[in-house]
Design an enzyme around this catalytic site. Sequence first.
Site, short mmCIF file in Angstrom:
data_model
loop_
_atom_site.label_atom_id
_atom_site.label_comp_id
_atom_site.label_asym_id
_atom_site.label_seq_id
_atom_site.Cartn_x
_atom_site.Cartn_y
_atom_site.Cartn_z
N CYS A 100 -3.48 6.79 -4.90
CA CYS A 100 -3.12 5.37 -4.80
C CYS A 100 -1.66 5.15 -5.22
CB CYS A 100 -4.05 4.49 -5.64
SG CYS A 100 -3.84 2.74 -5.30
N GLY A 101 -0.83 4.84 -4.23
CA GLY A 101 0.60 4.68 -4.50
C GLY A 101 0.90 3.50 -5.40
N THR A 102 0.24 2.36 -5.14
CA THR A 102 0.51 1.20 -5.99
C THR A 102 -0.15 1.39 -7.36
OG1 THR A 102 -1.35 0.08 -4.89
CG2 THR A 102 0.85 -0.46 -4.11
N ASP A 141 -10.31 5.03 -3.43
CA ASP A 141 -9.13 5.61 -2.79
C ASP A 141 -9.23 7.14 -2.85
OD1 ASP A 141 -6.59 6.26 -1.86
OD2 ASP A 141 -5.67 4.53 -2.87
N CYS A 147 0.86 -1.19 0.00
CA CYS A 147 0.00 0.00 0.00
C CYS A 147 0.90 1.24 0.00
CB CYS A 147 -0.91 -0.02 1.23
SG CYS A 147 -2.03 1.37 1.26
N GLY A 148 0.78 2.04 -1.05
CA GLY A 148 1.65 3.21 -1.19
C GLY A 148 1.27 4.34 -0.25
N HIS A 149 -0.02 4.69 -0.23
CA HIS A 149 -0.42 5.78 0.67
C HIS A 149 -0.15 5.35 2.11
CE1 HIS A 149 -4.20 3.87 2.10
NE2 HIS A 149 -4.06 4.72 3.08
N HIS A 154 -7.96 -4.28 -8.08
CA HIS A 154 -8.07 -2.82 -8.12
C HIS A 154 -8.38 -2.41 -9.57
CE1 HIS A 154 -5.68 -3.29 -4.44
NE2 HIS A 154 -5.95 -2.04 -4.13
#
Length: 321
Positions: free
Chosen positions: A247-249, A243, A97-99, A217
């Site tokens: 969304c980082g990913t 999101d 999870c990026g965020h 996603h």
Amino acid sequence: MSPFSNDAPLQRVGTIETHTGGEPTRVVISGGPDLGTGSLAEQTERFRDQFDEFRSAVVNEPRGSDVMVGALLRPPVEENSVAGVIFFNNVGPLQMCGHGTIGVAVALASLNRVQLGRHQLDTPVGPVSFELHDANRVTIQNVPAYRYRSDVEVHVDGLGQIRGEIAWGGNWFFLVNDHGQDLNINNVEKLTKITWAIRQALTANGITGEDGKEIDHVELFGPPVDPQNDSRNFVLCPGKAYDRSPCGTGTSAKLACLYADGKLAAGEVFRQESIIGSLFEGSVQEENGKVIPSITGTAYVNAETTLILDLNDPFRFGIRS
Ligand code: PYC
């Protein structure tokens, strides 16, 4: 504090709460389950199989909501890491999870567990790193991202043929540019319905990521509202929440697609705006033939809490769907 046990009279779970571009991360710093040792992937399997009640207690209503992402801190596994982390949401563990990584970095800084500079974090899909620029601004260096398939067509009831790309950015994404929808906050109900229908159509048609991995996603792209940015997105997460951050990913997956098409050079900055107008800046480097995405964003601590799980409370483990 003692580790979580699901029949203790009273459990206390300590958290630091952050949001990254509007998307919350509830970082569990004490009172979590004992997941033993082994890789973060192995620990995540134990978490999934034996501690789903804990996951639900932390992120689901009445303490949380569909949009809440949990981050369970674990001891580091790799020698150079400062910690390990397992991310999870309303339906289960997330691979990466990026965020959430940006939120964890800011939470660790607020606890004085990390100083400014670069640090490594273990995740179920491998180590990632984050660079803390100040108390809030963080650049993460994600696991390698890649486009798996382009020009994938799927028939979606009510929408017709939808064409997209399948890419990995730490989670599996279906990315759609051509959808004819207005990416506006007032339109999220329709966007949710459409992206959910796309996801169901992918499953129904056996369209997956590499090795049959589920695409959980779905991401729509459109023009930015802020002319300084390059793109706006709407990202549907596995549990049907959208999101609030870019969304980082998902941004990592987008960068991999742009790079594969020759539309983004190594080191060039791509400004991805979310459906609520929050921003991530992304870029890629190529290392040993792999695309390594970097994502910069900001997170803020907005609460420090003690969650209480009372044995007498029939909903102590949250409302599970
Ligand atoms: O930022 O990678 C992300 C993410 C995944 C799900 C929610 N946020």
